[in-house]
Write a protein that holds these residues in place. Structure first.
Motif, mmCIF file in Angstrom:
data_model
loop_
_atom_site.group_PDB
_atom_site.id
_atom_site.type_symbol
_atom_site.label_atom_id
_atom_site.label_comp_id
_atom_site.label_asym_id
_atom_site.label_seq_id
_atom_site.Cartn_x
_atom_site.Cartn_y
_atom_site.Cartn_z
ATOM 1 N N UNK A 1 6.244 2.800 9.873
ATOM 2 C CA UNK A 1 5.790 3.367 8.603
ATOM 3 C C UNK A 1 4.353 3.849 8.744
ATOM 4 N N UNK A 2 3.952 4.708 7.819
ATOM 5 C CA UNK A 2 2.566 5.168 7.760
ATOM 6 C C UNK A 2 1.955 4.686 6.448
ATOM 7 N N UNK A 3 0.652 4.466 6.468
ATOM 8 C CA UNK A 3 -0.040 4.003 5.264
ATOM 9 C C UNK A 3 -1.419 4.637 5.188
ATOM 10 N N UNK A 4 -1.783 5.069 3.991
ATOM 11 C CA UNK A 4 -3.160 5.488 3.728
ATOM 12 C C UNK A 4 -3.732 4.508 2.707
ATOM 13 N N UNK A 5 -5.008 4.576 2.500
ATOM 14 C CA UNK A 5 -5.648 3.616 1.604
ATOM 15 C C UNK A 5 -4.995 3.619 0.217
ATOM 16 N N UNK A 6 -4.800 4.805 -0.363
ATOM 17 C CA UNK A 6 -4.246 4.892 -1.722
ATOM 18 C C UNK A 6 -2.803 5.367 -1.751
ATOM 19 N N UNK A 7 -2.208 5.599 -0.572
ATOM 20 C CA UNK A 7 -0.832 6.089 -0.533
ATOM 21 C C UNK A 7 -0.722 7.585 -0.680
ATOM 22 N N UNK A 8 -1.847 8.251 -0.882
ATOM 23 C CA UNK A 8 -1.831 9.698 -1.057
ATOM 24 C C UNK A 8 -1.746 10.429 0.265
ATOM 25 N N UNK A 66 -10.220 -2.788 4.349
ATOM 26 C CA UNK A 66 -8.779 -3.002 4.388
ATOM 27 C C UNK A 66 -8.324 -3.470 5.763
ATOM 28 N N UNK A 67 -8.935 -2.941 6.809
ATOM 29 C CA UNK A 67 -8.574 -3.392 8.157
ATOM 30 C C UNK A 67 -8.874 -4.879 8.313
ATOM 31 N N UNK A 93 -14.931 -1.906 11.780
ATOM 32 C CA UNK A 93 -14.444 -2.997 10.920
ATOM 33 C C UNK A 93 -14.870 -4.366 11.442
ATOM 34 N N UNK A 94 -15.192 -4.439 12.737
ATOM 35 C CA UNK A 94 -15.611 -5.699 13.337
ATOM 36 C C UNK A 94 -14.495 -6.554 13.899
ATOM 37 N N UNK A 143 -16.376 4.642 6.151
ATOM 38 C CA UNK A 143 -15.748 4.413 4.851
ATOM 39 C C UNK A 143 -15.536 2.909 4.656
ATOM 40 N N UNK A 144 -16.302 2.318 3.762
ATOM 41 C CA UNK A 144 -16.260 0.865 3.554
ATOM 42 C C UNK A 144 -14.896 0.393 3.075
#
Length: 244
Positions: free
Chosen positions: A48-55, A102-103, A126-127, A96-97
């Motif tokens: 699957x693919x995912x973006x932060x907001x699903x857009x 999220x990571x 992300x560290x 992008x914070x």
């Protein structure tokens, strides 16, 4: 397939995407997992693919938009593998914070994490890979090696690196090499070999990134006469290159 492996609970493979991600970074690796399903007739993986907001996100070059499967909030509680794609947008994504946060949030729920190409730059920001050995595109490796603030060990020659929980790959199509190695670890060499043959690829490349980067990393002149001399030196490093 390894004994005990089951297709009743397919392994969830998530590719995190963002604006200006490279389309081949995303699709190349995921296609290998999809072929594992196709060639066996069983659902071994759920890519699957995912973006932060699903857009939707526009890929590098602007010729395509990826409509992700879901947002980060909608991801399952257990993820077998989370990969971060690379591309020109990685530098903005690394700043992008929300993405880096999220990571970090998802890391405890992931059995394995990693990146394709310069997706490693986002992981670094992300560290989560601090102190780990990682692979990335050879050109990005040069930049990272010169940065004293980088908290990971960058292997500038590796096609991919398995550092325990973290799996990272070199540039673009090396994401397929990474996917094949993961499939081999999960289901054995034969399936990985079958997928490589289907994709008209070798299962294991015999050399590292240096075979591709040597010509490109040098200062190449526009003068064709001097370029011929440079090419001769690159291809014959053991010759006598004195003025005489």
């Amino acid at each position: 397939m390894k004994a005990g492996a089951s297709w009743s609970n397919p392994r969830t493979v998530v590719m995190l995407v963002y604006p200006q991600v490279a389309s081949v970074d995303v699709c190349g690796a995921l296609e290998a997992f999809n072929l594992a399903n196709f060639l066996t007739g069983h659902r071994l993986y759920k890519p699957i693919t995912a973006s932060i907001d699903g857009g939707p996100v526009t890929v590098a070059g602007g010729f395509l938009k990826i409509q992700p499967t879901c947002s980060c909030k909608e991801l399952p509680n257990q993820i077998d593998l989370l990969l971060v794609g690379g591309g020109p947008g990685c530098f903005i994504a690394a700043q992008d914070k929300e993405i880096t946060s999220w990571i970090r949030k998802l890391e405890p729920y992931c059995t394995r994490m990693g990146s394709v190409c310069t997706g490693s730059t986002v992981l670094l920001a992300s560290g989560v890979v601090d102190g780990q050995r990682i692979a990335t595109h050879w050109l990005e490796a040069i930049r990272l090696k010169a940065d004293d603030t980088v908290a990971a060990r960058v292997d500038e020659d590796a096609i991919f690196v398995n550092s325990g929980k973290f799996w990272t790959s070199a540039g673009m199509l090396a994401g397929i090499d990474l996917a094949l190695a993961l499939i081999e670890a999960d289901h054995g060499r034969q399936l990985a070999l079958d997928i490589a043959r289907f994709m008209v690829l070798v299962l294991r490349r015999q050399s590292g990134q240096s075979q591709f980067s040597a010509h490109l990393s040098a200062d190449i002149t526009d003068d064709p006469r001097i370029r011929r001399v440079q090419l001769h030196i690159w291809e014959n490093p053991g010759d006598d290159h004195s003025l005489k």
